[in-house]
Design an enzyme around this catalytic site. Structure first.
Site, short mmCIF file in Angstrom:
data_model
loop_
_atom_site.label_atom_id
_atom_site.label_comp_id
_atom_site.label_asym_id
_atom_site.label_seq_id
_atom_site.Cartn_x
_atom_site.Cartn_y
_atom_site.Cartn_z
CE LYS A 75 -4.16 -1.96 2.10
NZ LYS A 75 -5.21 -1.78 3.11
CB ALA A 139 -4.31 -1.08 6.96
#
Length: 255
Positions: A75, A139
């Site tokens: 990510k 996250a």
């Protein structure tokens, strides 16, 4: 061969970028969605790569890609390969959705924010003023962004704290958990098949005033959540968050 290539180019390909993602929610979710919507020219696949350095090669071999979701551990690493980044995703410093633009460029977004915020808000009580974010990966950055929006103060919990907004697992004591009544697991600890593992915190100090939120959805009740439930805490897994962020991704891909 040319006919086969043209046929392949007519398939709108979507997928999930990550590592060791055979368990993935997204593949089943979108494949089922495409069947329900009778989108026979759409497919969703797992792009499981060992290193983010393989991302350019993946793109060159899959030119029919229209959109991607991104999961652990890429990510943040994927940012270097994007031409554009949505302002919210740039502020967060992590991307979980990629759109392939008609001009050939690729743009990153973060729909984890939308999913987490809208699944968390209905559960919040006035007593949930402080939080502990377990983990410091991509996250966790979306989670922190949401908590900032909701004016909930927080500390990251890390095995190796690097700044004043991070604390170690060893430092969590009764006072810490009396103050922080919202606990959010952003680590992969407890994910299938290693379901017995969980963040190392003193669960004996958790009470009915706590809300434990686990971004993991498989199993539906992780050891982290089970230990909280046994103490009377409110618990929530990450399935609704995933569903919401997936629908937001679909919206972005089709704008």
């Amino acid at each position: 061969m040319i006919g086969e290539e043209n046929q392949e180019n007519k398939i709108n390909t979507f997928g999930l970028l990550g590592r060791n993602i055979s368990y993935s929610f997204s593949s089943g979710y979108f494949s089922e969605k495409f069947v329900e919507m009778k989108l026979i020219n759409h497919k969703y696949v797992n792009f499981d790569i060992e290193s983010i350095a393989l991302f350019p090669k993946l793109l060159s071999e899959n030119r029919a890609i229209k959109g991607m979701n991104v999961t652990i551990p890429y990510k943040q690493d994927v940012l270097q390969y994007l031409n554009e980044i949505d302002s919210e995703a740039a502020n967060i410093g992590a991307v979980n959705t990629i759109k392939f633009l008609e001009n050939g460029k690729i743009k990153g977004y973060n729909t984890d924010v939308y999913g987490f915020e809208n699944s968390l808000k209905p559960l919040l009580l006035s007593s949930h003023k402080q939080a502990l974010i377990l983990g410091t990966g991509g996250a966790s950055k979306a989670v922190a962004f949401v908590l900032d929006k909701l004016k909930i103060t927080y500390k990251f919990v890390s095995r190796n704290p690097v700044d004043k907004n991070q604390i170690s697992y060893d430092s969590i004591d009764q006072k810490t958990l009396q103050d922080a009544t919202l606990l959010i697991n952003c680590t992969p600890l407890g994910t299938f098949p290693n379901t017995k593992s969980c963040p190392d915190i003193p669960y004996e100090f958790i009470s009915s005033t706590h809300l434990l939120y686990d971004l993991i959805y498989n199993p539906s009740v992780t050891t982290f959540l089970q230990k909280g439930k046994e103490k009377g805490a409110q618990i929530k897994n990450g399935l609704e968050m995933l569903q919401l962020q997936a629908e937001k991704s679909w919206q972005i891909w089709n704008e």
